[in-house]
Design an enzyme around this catalytic site. Structure first.
Site, PDB file in Angstrom:
ATOM      1  N   GLY A   8       0.828  -1.218   0.000  1.00 39.83           N
ATOM      2  CA  GLY A   8       0.000   0.000   0.000  1.00 39.83           C
ATOM      3  C   GLY A   8       0.851   1.253   0.000  1.00 39.83           C
ATOM      4  O   GLY A   8       0.483   2.277   0.582  1.00 39.83           O
ATOM      5  N   LEU A  10       1.578   3.519  -2.099  1.00 42.72           N
ATOM      6  CA  LEU A  10       1.179   4.762  -2.781  1.00 42.72           C
ATOM      7  C   LEU A  10       0.103   5.512  -2.006  1.00 42.72           C
ATOM      8  O   LEU A  10      -0.423   6.517  -2.475  1.00 42.72           O
ATOM      9  CB  LEU A  10       0.676   4.455  -4.195  1.00 42.72           C
ATOM     10  CG  LEU A  10       1.682   3.761  -5.113  1.00 42.72           C
ATOM     11  CD1 LEU A  10       1.076   3.567  -6.505  1.00 42.72           C
ATOM     12  CD2 LEU A  10       2.971   4.569  -5.223  1.00 42.72           C
ATOM     13  N   GLY A  11      -0.232   5.034  -0.818  1.00 38.90           N
ATOM     14  CA  GLY A  11      -1.273   5.679  -0.026  1.00 38.90           C
ATOM     15  C   GLY A  11      -0.762   6.884   0.741  1.00 38.90           C
ATOM     16  O   GLY A  11       0.400   7.294   0.604  1.00 38.90           O
ATOM     17  N   GLN A  12      -1.657   7.447   1.566  1.00 36.09           N
ATOM     18  CA  GLN A  12      -1.325   8.681   2.295  1.00 36.09           C
ATOM     19  C   GLN A  12      -0.113   8.466   3.205  1.00 36.09           C
ATOM     20  O   GLN A  12       0.794   9.286   3.249  1.00 36.09           O
ATOM     21  CB  GLN A  12      -2.545   9.122   3.127  1.00 36.09           C
ATOM     22  CG  GLN A  12      -2.469  10.564   3.571  1.00 36.09           C
ATOM     23  CD  GLN A  12      -3.356  10.872   4.779  1.00 36.09           C
ATOM     24  OE1 GLN A  12      -3.961   9.991   5.379  1.00 36.09           O
ATOM     25  NE2 GLN A  12      -3.426  12.134   5.128  1.00 36.09           N
ATOM     26  N   ILE A  35      -1.143  -1.921  -5.466  1.00 36.33           N
ATOM     27  CA  ILE A  35      -1.958  -2.578  -6.504  1.00 36.33           C
ATOM     28  C   ILE A  35      -1.951  -1.775  -7.803  1.00 36.33           C
ATOM     29  O   ILE A  35      -2.375  -2.255  -8.836  1.00 36.33           O
ATOM     30  CB  ILE A  35      -3.398  -2.813  -5.979  1.00 36.33           C
ATOM     31  CG1 ILE A  35      -4.122  -3.872  -6.793  1.00 36.33           C
ATOM     32  CG2 ILE A  35      -4.174  -1.501  -5.882  1.00 36.33           C
ATOM     33  CD1 ILE A  35      -5.413  -4.360  -6.174  1.00 36.33           C
ATOM     34  N   ARG A  36      -1.472  -0.530  -7.742  1.00 31.31           N
ATOM     35  CA  ARG A  36      -1.422   0.314  -8.955  1.00 31.31           C
ATOM     36  C   ARG A  36      -0.011   0.876  -9.138  1.00 31.31           C
ATOM     37  O   ARG A  36       0.772   0.895  -8.190  1.00 31.31           O
ATOM     38  CB  ARG A  36      -2.460   1.437  -8.865  1.00 31.31           C
ATOM     39  CG  ARG A  36      -2.278   2.300  -7.641  1.00 31.31           C
ATOM     40  CD  ARG A  36      -3.557   3.037  -7.265  1.00 31.31           C
ATOM     41  NE  ARG A  36      -3.472   3.549  -5.907  1.00 31.31           N
ATOM     42  CZ  ARG A  36      -3.031   4.754  -5.563  1.00 31.31           C
ATOM     43  NH1 ARG A  36      -2.621   5.594  -6.486  1.00 31.31           N
ATOM     44  NH2 ARG A  36      -2.980   5.140  -4.310  1.00 31.31           N
ATOM     45  N   ASP A  53      -1.001  -7.113  -5.352  1.00 31.02           N
ATOM     46  CA  ASP A  53      -2.323  -7.152  -4.719  1.00 31.02           C
ATOM     47  C   ASP A  53      -2.159  -8.000  -3.454  1.00 31.02           C
ATOM     48  O   ASP A  53      -1.818  -9.186  -3.541  1.00 31.02           O
ATOM     49  CB  ASP A  53      -3.332  -7.795  -5.691  1.00 31.02           C
ATOM     50  CG  ASP A  53      -4.708  -7.959  -5.064  1.00 31.02           C
ATOM     51  OD1 ASP A  53      -4.848  -7.829  -3.827  1.00 31.02           O
ATOM     52  OD2 ASP A  53      -5.655  -8.240  -5.832  1.00 31.02           O
ATOM     53  N   TYR A 142     -14.779  -1.154   9.428  1.00 29.05           N
ATOM     54  CA  TYR A 142     -13.364  -0.794   9.577  1.00 29.05           C
ATOM     55  C   TYR A 142     -12.897  -1.086  11.000  1.00 29.05           C
ATOM     56  O   TYR A 142     -11.845  -1.682  11.220  1.00 29.05           O
ATOM     57  CB  TYR A 142     -13.220   0.693   9.258  1.00 29.05           C
ATOM     58  CG  TYR A 142     -11.817   1.263   9.353  1.00 29.05           C
ATOM     59  CD1 TYR A 142     -10.844   0.939   8.424  1.00 29.05           C
ATOM     60  CD2 TYR A 142     -11.498   2.177  10.356  1.00 29.05           C
ATOM     61  CE1 TYR A 142      -9.577   1.504   8.490  1.00 29.05           C
ATOM     62  CE2 TYR A 142     -10.233   2.750  10.425  1.00 29.05           C
ATOM     63  CZ  TYR A 142      -9.282   2.405   9.485  1.00 29.05           C
ATOM     64  OH  TYR A 142      -8.034   2.969   9.551  1.00 29.05           O
ATOM     65  N   LYS A 146     -10.103  -3.628  12.425  1.00 21.46           N
ATOM     66  CA  LYS A 146      -8.938  -3.175  13.187  1.00 21.46           C
ATOM     67  C   LYS A 146      -8.800  -3.946  14.507  1.00 21.46           C
ATOM     68  O   LYS A 146      -7.691  -4.303  14.898  1.00 21.46           O
ATOM     69  CB  LYS A 146      -8.999  -1.659  13.445  1.00 21.46           C
ATOM     70  CG  LYS A 146      -8.742  -0.823  12.198  1.00 21.46           C
ATOM     71  CD  LYS A 146      -7.391  -1.133  11.557  1.00 21.46           C
ATOM     72  CE  LYS A 146      -7.032  -0.235  10.402  1.00 21.46           C
ATOM     73  NZ  LYS A 146      -5.867  -0.703   9.637  1.00 21.46           N
TER      74      LYS A 146
HETATM   75  N1  LIG Z   1      -4.524   7.972   7.069  1.00 22.37           N
HETATM   76  C1  LIG Z   1      -5.009   7.948   8.297  1.00 22.37           C
HETATM   77  O1  LIG Z   1      -5.460   8.978   8.820  1.00 22.37           O
HETATM   78  C2  LIG Z   1      -5.000   6.644   9.070  1.00 22.37           C
HETATM   79  C3  LIG Z   1      -5.395   6.678  10.417  1.00 22.37           C
HETATM   80  C4  LIG Z   1      -5.403   5.486  11.141  1.00 22.37           C
HETATM   81  C5  LIG Z   1      -4.962   4.302  10.543  1.00 22.37           C
HETATM   82  N2  LIG Z   1      -4.596   4.314   9.239  1.00 22.37           N
HETATM   83  C6  LIG Z   1      -4.175   3.016   8.656  1.00 22.37           C
HETATM   84  O2  LIG Z   1      -2.934   3.142   7.982  1.00 22.37           O
HETATM   85  C7  LIG Z   1      -2.897   2.253   6.844  1.00 22.37           C
HETATM   86  C8  LIG Z   1      -2.574   3.048   5.587  1.00 22.37           C
HETATM   87  O3  LIG Z   1      -3.527   4.095   5.458  1.00 22.37           O
HETATM   88  P1  LIG Z   1      -3.443   5.220   4.324  1.00 22.37           P
HETATM   89  O4  LIG Z   1      -4.099   6.421   4.877  1.00 22.37           O
HETATM   90  O5  LIG Z   1      -2.084   5.312   3.763  1.00 22.37           O
HETATM   91  O6  LIG Z   1      -4.443   4.579   3.258  1.00 22.37           O
HETATM   92  P2  LIG Z   1      -4.686   5.006   1.730  1.00 22.37           P
HETATM   93  O7  LIG Z   1      -6.100   4.659   1.392  1.00 22.37           O
HETATM   94  O8  LIG Z   1      -4.197   6.386   1.470  1.00 22.37           O
HETATM   95  O9  LIG Z   1      -3.716   3.997   0.964  1.00 22.37           O
HETATM   96  C9  LIG Z   1      -3.963   2.617   0.871  1.00 22.37           C
HETATM   97  C10 LIG Z   1      -3.155   2.090  -0.284  1.00 22.37           C
HETATM   98  O10 LIG Z   1      -3.440   0.687  -0.412  1.00 22.37           O
HETATM   99  C11 LIG Z   1      -3.540   0.390  -1.795  1.00 22.37           C
HETATM  100  N3  LIG Z   1      -4.354  -0.809  -1.991  1.00 22.37           N
HETATM  101  C12 LIG Z   1      -5.701  -0.905  -2.030  1.00 22.37           C
HETATM  102  N4  LIG Z   1      -6.055  -2.174  -2.261  1.00 22.37           N
HETATM  103  C13 LIG Z   1      -4.917  -2.894  -2.356  1.00 22.37           C
HETATM  104  C14 LIG Z   1      -4.635  -4.263  -2.587  1.00 22.37           C
HETATM  105  N5  LIG Z   1      -5.600  -5.193  -2.763  1.00 22.37           N
HETATM  106  N6  LIG Z   1      -3.329  -4.650  -2.606  1.00 22.37           N
HETATM  107  C15 LIG Z   1      -2.332  -3.731  -2.447  1.00 22.37           C
HETATM  108  N7  LIG Z   1      -2.548  -2.435  -2.236  1.00 22.37           N
HETATM  109  C16 LIG Z   1      -3.821  -2.026  -2.190  1.00 22.37           C
HETATM  110  C17 LIG Z   1      -4.137   1.621  -2.441  1.00 22.37           C
HETATM  111  O11 LIG Z   1      -3.833   1.672  -3.829  1.00 22.37           O
HETATM  112  C18 LIG Z   1      -3.492   2.739  -1.632  1.00 22.37           C
HETATM  113  O12 LIG Z   1      -2.324   3.208  -2.255  1.00 22.37           O
HETATM  114  C19 LIG Z   1      -4.268   1.557   6.833  1.00 22.37           C
HETATM  115  O13 LIG Z   1      -4.168   0.341   7.531  1.00 22.37           O
HETATM  116  C20 LIG Z   1      -5.148   2.517   7.604  1.00 22.37           C
HETATM  117  O14 LIG Z   1      -6.237   1.848   8.197  1.00 22.37           O
HETATM  118  C21 LIG Z   1      -4.601   5.445   8.491  1.00 22.37           C
END
Ligand SMILES: NC(=O)c1ccc[n+]([C@@H]2O[C@H](COP(=O)([O-])OP(=O)(O)OC[C@H]3O[C@@H](n4cnc5c(N)ncnc54)[C@H](O)[C@@H]3O)[C@@H](O)[C@H]2O)c1
Length: 318
Positions: A8, A10-12, A35-36, A53, A142, A146
């Site tokens: 994951g 590329l996420g936040q 995944i992307r 994935d 969710y 968790k």
């Molecule tokens: N951002 C927050 O405020 C926050 C707060 C508490 C906990 N979290 C936890 O931190 C973790 C990351 O959060 P985030 O904010 O970066 O999420 P996000 O949604 O920004 O990023 C998630 C990433 O996972 C990827 N993804 C989705 N499906 C997938 C798959 N099947 N295989 C591989 N990759 C896949 C997406 O492309 C994306 O880049 C999560 O477990 C989230 O629950 C985040």
């Protein structure tokens, strides 16, 4: 020197985590997966990257066998608001992905990190100064994921000796990457709208207190926890973490210090408000402080200044 694989990425969180880990441990020692595909000119694309994935265990195993990491950071998940729209899919991704990741960590003896969330609490949890060990009966999919994830991390530590480490992140605030569908996203959007439009309509109601943290503190916390002496870690499910407890009017006042004309009104979204109402107002972080030295640097005012300046630079507003 650690060799880290991140899902994951590329996420936040992943975007900033990959960059920090590559700076600390070397570009080639940090494999980003998602995944992307990343944008070709993005920072993530400047080091090792693989499409993965996380529900595909065979592919995950192949990548671990070829990259040979010693540390696995599992960030891929569906976040709270999005998960509530498609709960069955959320279960499959959040629990299936986590189980695959833990299994790979067990089979290849990898140190393991995955984030939990303040979403692991629910309406029957004490709302003020929420203890590290307390009632966890969340009412969102969710949250259910968790809590189950926290228990799985504890189980893999107790049963198989996997070095699992985790935190309950509050809402994370960053100007680098747009958030991915969480309940606390208003606290990011409000800064972008303040700079670009001078006005924000909040989907979270006035007086709704939730814990938050600036992304730099969150990334530092992950590194610090992963580097900590394991003997001192009593909690292997997830540590309460937070840097501030805020509600929309407080953010408005902090923004008005810099943008006096800024206007805030409300268009409450019942789904996200419902989730927010079931979460604590502020959580107790004393175990994280005592066991591995968690010490966030940003409060609301310091974070607001950085957020507004960085967004203005990007938009060339000031
Ligand atoms: N951002 C927050 O405020 C926050 C707060 C508490 C906990 N979290 C936890 O931190 C973790 C990351 O959060 P985030 O904010 O970066 O999420 P996000 O949604 O920004 O990023 C998630 C990433 O996972 C990827 N993804 C989705 N499906 C997938 C798959 N099947 N295989 C591989 N990759 C896949 C997406 O492309 C994306 O880049 C999560 O477990 C989230 O629950 C985040």
């Amino acid at each position: 020197m650690k060799k880290i694989m991140i899902t994951g990425a590329l996420g936040q969180i992943g975007t900033e985590l990959v960059i920090k880990c590559r700076t600390l441990y070397g570009n080639d020692n940090v494999l980003a997966t998602d995944i992307r595909e990343p944008d070709v000119d993005s920072a993530i694309a400047q080091g090792p990257f693989e499409i993965l994935d996380v529900t595909d265990k065979n592919h995950m195993t192949q990548i671990v066998e070829s990259f040979k990491p010693d540390t696995f950071m599992h960030m891929a998940a569906l976040l709270s608001a999005t998960a509530e729209k498609n709960p069955q899919f959320a279960w499959d991704l959040n629990m299936g992905g986590l189980l695959n990741a833990l299994e790979v960590a067990r089979e290849y003896h990898l140190q393991f990190f995955t984030p939990s969330s303040i979403g692991a609490f629910g309406p029957s949890t004490p709302k003020v100064n929420t203890p590290q060990v307390t009632i966890q009966r969340p009412t969102s999919m969710y949250g259910v994921n968790k809590v189950a994830g926290e228990l799985l991390c504890q189980y893999y530590f107790d049963k198989f000796g996997v070095d699992t480490r985790s935190v309950r992140f509050p809402g994370l605030i960053s100007h680098i990457k747009e958030p991915g569908g969480g309940t606390t996203d208003y606290a990011v959007d409000i800064y972008f709208k303040a700079v670009r439009e001078g006005h924000y309509s909040s989907y979270i109601a006035k007086d709704t207190f939730m814990d938050m943290m600036y992304m730099e503190d969150a990334i530092d916390a992950i590194i610090q926890l992963m580097e900590a002496d394991g003997v001192k870690l009593i909690n292997r499910n997830a540590y309460n973490l937070s840097a501030m407890s805020i509600e929309p009017e407080m953010v408005k006042e902090a923004i008005r210090e810099h943008y006096p004309e800024f206007q805030l009104d409300y268009e409450v979204d019942p789904i996200r408000q419902n989730i927010a109402d079931s979460w604590p107002n502020n959580i107790d972080i004393s175990c994280a402080r005592a066991e591995w030295g968690f010490n966030p640097k940003y409060d609301l005012n310091k974070m607001t200044e950085v957020m507004l300046n960085e967004i203005a630079k990007k938009n060339k507003v000031r």
